[in-house]
Every structure is written in structure tokens, then in C-alpha cells.
Design a protein around this motif. Sequence first.
Motif, PDB file in Angstrom:
ATOM      1  N   GLY A   1      42.621  39.502  28.813  1.00  0.00           N
ATOM      2  CA  GLY A   1      42.085  40.359  27.760  1.00  0.00           C
ATOM      3  C   GLY A   1      41.108  41.387  28.313  1.00  0.00           C
ATOM      4  N   ASP A   2      40.238  40.931  29.220  1.00  0.00           N
ATOM      5  CA  ASP A   2      39.294  41.878  29.836  1.00  0.00           C
ATOM      6  C   ASP A   2      40.023  42.952  30.652  1.00  0.00           C
ATOM      7  N   GLN A   3      41.032  42.497  31.418  1.00  0.00           N
ATOM      8  CA  GLN A   3      41.803  43.446  32.209  1.00  0.00           C
ATOM      9  C   GLN A   3      42.518  44.453  31.308  1.00  0.00           C
ATOM     10  N   PHE A   4      43.056  43.966  30.197  1.00  0.00           N
ATOM     11  CA  PHE A   4      43.741  44.829  29.233  1.00  0.00           C
ATOM     12  C   PHE A   4      42.771  45.867  28.667  1.00  0.00           C
ATOM     13  N   GLN A   5      41.580  45.417  28.298  1.00  0.00           N
ATOM     14  CA  GLN A   5      40.588  46.347  27.748  1.00  0.00           C
ATOM     15  C   GLN A   5      40.121  47.358  28.802  1.00  0.00           C
TER      16      GLN A   5
END
Length: 527
Positions: free
Chosen positions: A266-270
Motif C-alpha cells: 500500500g505504501d509503495q502504491f501510494q
Amino acid sequence: MLIPSLALVVTGGVFAGIRFYDGIHAREWSNGLTIQIAPVIGFVDAAQNERARSLGVANGDPRVLGDLQTARKATDAAVQKMSDIALSLQRLNPDAMTKSTPAFRALVAQLPAIRERVDGRALADDDIDDFYTKLVGVVATGLDGAARTSPFPATVAEETVASGLLRISDLGARAAGIAAAASGNISSTSDRLRYITLVASLHNQLDAVSEKLTGAELTRYQRLVASDEWRLLVGGQPELAETGQLPSGWSVAQRKVDAELKGLWGDQFQDAEREAVSAAERMLVWAIVAGVAVLVIAVLAFVVATHLARALVARLRSLRNETLELAEHVLPAMVQRLHDGQPVDVDSELVVIDAGIDEIGEVAEAFNAAQRTAVAAAEAEAKTRGGINRVYLDIARRSQVVVHQQLKVLDAAEAKQDDPEHLELLFQLDHLATRARRNAENLLILGGEQPGRKWRQPVSLEEVVRSAVSETRDFSRVSAVRLPEVRVHGRAVADLIHLLAELIDNASAFSPPDAVVSVGGHLVGKG
């Protein structure tokens, strides 16, 4: 100059418009990716949660029936949000959604039948896992498409890593679902093998992806692999493979590791979407600056070209006006004065056109040379004509002197002669001398002089006609009839005699030898 400058303005405007459109489209695409973050994460969590509950129901765990209905409602809500954002993303970048959107719609259409079979326990664990894995995999496919067609090269790597972390996170969720359905003891050899395979694949893929992590994601990954929960899961793999028994605290550790994997992707996606937004803003700013710069340069070039063109046209018009003034007034006046024998100072009176030292100046200099040549030719012609006129005048004056002397001698001879035959011969000689006098006066006229004979007083028209007849060759064939009693002004007598004599000669020359030439006249309404 104006045509290419105008083409440059149009090209600059089109370029600026295209770059601005690309920047706006890129920003809309990045904004669309930003908007999808929360729905995508929510959809992945809902699908993974429903998968775990469905596996529990399929394995006869009555405790998850209530949770399954709640999970399904969450999945339906997440599906609706995904459907909404899929439409906008499809409009913004059809190439990115060309694979994920049809697959998503097909799987959503199968969802009611899958749920019905889960409730009837007519679907094997492998089939349940496979369906929900495909449902989550649609998101990974969409991320792959976004990375492949991204207008921002800087975000391709970030989106590719996010897609890989999503697949890794789903591997962990699948393994957790198998462990939860087994209630602490994976007795089935096939389930045990599948669990171990999923965990091994998770480790391998995570090791490969970890080399591409940077910043906060790399720190989070390092913290994950150094945690007690991770060591517990890794260290318990041999015992789990032999006995199927999960060590104490396994479920808690699995949930924490699973949550960390979800948080990592999720962090990488954001981060990928934030980089896309930043790249879109940079692209838009660059597009505006570059487009405006090109347009300004094109407009400036057009303005300069217009100014130069106007200056060029003004010089050409000035050259045209000066040339026409010389050609229509100055040069004809100078040539006329030369023809009239008047003195002309060519160097001082001839206007020299000065139009600069460029090509227009060369044209003006060529015209100056042409007009100098024309004036010199006219001057030379005038001098030649003046010389010829002087020759005519000299011959005419000499002839006049001889003719006058001859007429005096004839008058004296006629006065002394009594013989009619000799007198007739003298009259014929007198007539020939009169014609010679007329020819001499013609030469004077051609030389620009007036005839020698002048009359101060008016002369009757009859006498004028008789004088004209006496100067013709066949005067015996000419008769004057119906002449009114009028008088001719003395200044016009000589010209009228010459004119009538020429006309009478023409009449006698172009008529039969025995025809009579008649000269007549009458008064008209105006005199």
C-alpha cells in the motif's frame, strides 16, 4: 518572409496546444490514479477477507458464517467503487485498462454463482482460492497496464514494484487463509504442500523485489524480516512440513506479517501515485513554459517579419513612385527639350534614385543606369537630328537663294520677250522655279524653320488657291470653283498654300491624266 513566419506561428500554436493538452491529460491521469488508491486497497482487503471466510465455511467452521455475510457486503461495496473508477480510468487511458477491465467484469459476473456454491459447500478449497486470487490479480494486472502505458517514465519502476508487492501480499493472504481454515493443524497433505509452496514463493519474490525498494519501503521491509513474527514463520516451516502442526503464536504472527505485507504494498502504491502526481505537475509546467516560449518566439518572429516586410514594401513603393515620376514626367520632359534643341545638363538635372546597398538598391542602380543610357541616347539622337536639320536648312536656304535669283531673271526675261512661243517657254520655266521654291520651303519646314514668304495683311481665299495651283505640277488641269469672298489671316497664308499645293498634287497624281482637278469651298454655320 510572411508565409514561413505565419507557418511558424501556426506550428508554434499547435505545438503549444498539444503540449498543454498532454500536460492536462497527464495530470488528469495522475489524479485518477490518486483517486483509485483508497478503493483499490479497500477492494483488495475485502476480496482477501471474503476468500479467508469462504475457505472457513468450505471447511465446516460455523463461526465464520456471520463474518462471511459481512465480508460479502464489504466486497460488494468495494466492487461498486472499483466499477466507478474503472470507467474514469478507461476514459483517461484505454490502453492501460485493456486487460484488467474485461477480466474484472467477467469475474464480478461469476461472483454470485461462486458464493452460492460456497454456501452449498460444492466448491473445493483450490477453486475458491483460485477465483479470489484472480479477483485480486485484476488489480495487479491494472497496475501492470498503468506502468506499461504511463506517461511518466519516472513512475514506471515504482508502479511495477507496487504490482509485485501486491502479488506478494496476496500470497501471504492466501497462506493465512489456508492456516485459518485448518484451525491450527493443516492435516491435509495437499493443503500443507500448497501452504508451503505459497510461503516459499512469497519469500523468493519478496527477496527479488526488495532489491528495488528505496526509502521508507526499504526500511519497513528490513524491519519486517528482522521481526520475531517473521523469524517464527520462517523457523516453523520444517516442522509444519513434517507434522502440519502450527507452532504456538503462529496465527498472531501470520496476521502481523500479512498486515505488514499489505502495508508495504500500500505504501509503495501510494508512493508511485505521488510520484505520478509530481511528474504530472512537472510535465504540465514544462508544457506550459515550453508551449508559451515557442508561441512567443513564433509571434516575435512573425512581428519582426511583418515589420521587415512593411519596410521592404515601403521601399519598393518609394522606388516604384520615383521610377514612375522619372519615367512619366522627368525623362519625357528632358527628351522633349532635347528634341526641341534646348540645352539640357544631364548630370545635374537627372534624378538619381538611392534605395540602399542591398538587392533593391541594385535594382535602383540598374534603373539609374538605364535612364542615363536612355537620356544619352536621346541626347545623341537630338544632336544627330540637329545636324541633319542644319544640313536641311543650309540646303534649303541655298536653294531659296538660287530660286529667288532665278525668278528675278525669269521676270526680267518675260518682260522683254514678245515672241509668244518663247514667252510660253519662259512661263514654263517660271512655273518650274515656283515648284522648286515650294520644295525649298518644305526643306525649311522639315528643318524646323518657317518658310521665307510671309504676309502681314489678310489675303483673299481665291488668291491663296491660285498661288497653291501655280505651285503644282499639272496646274493646267486644276480649276477653282465656288470660292466664297473671304480673306485668310496673313500668318496662315503660307501654310495654307503649302497644304493646298500638296493636296492638289496628290489629286492630279492619283487621277486619270485627262481628269479635271476642282478646288471649291463654301461657308458653313460657324464660318
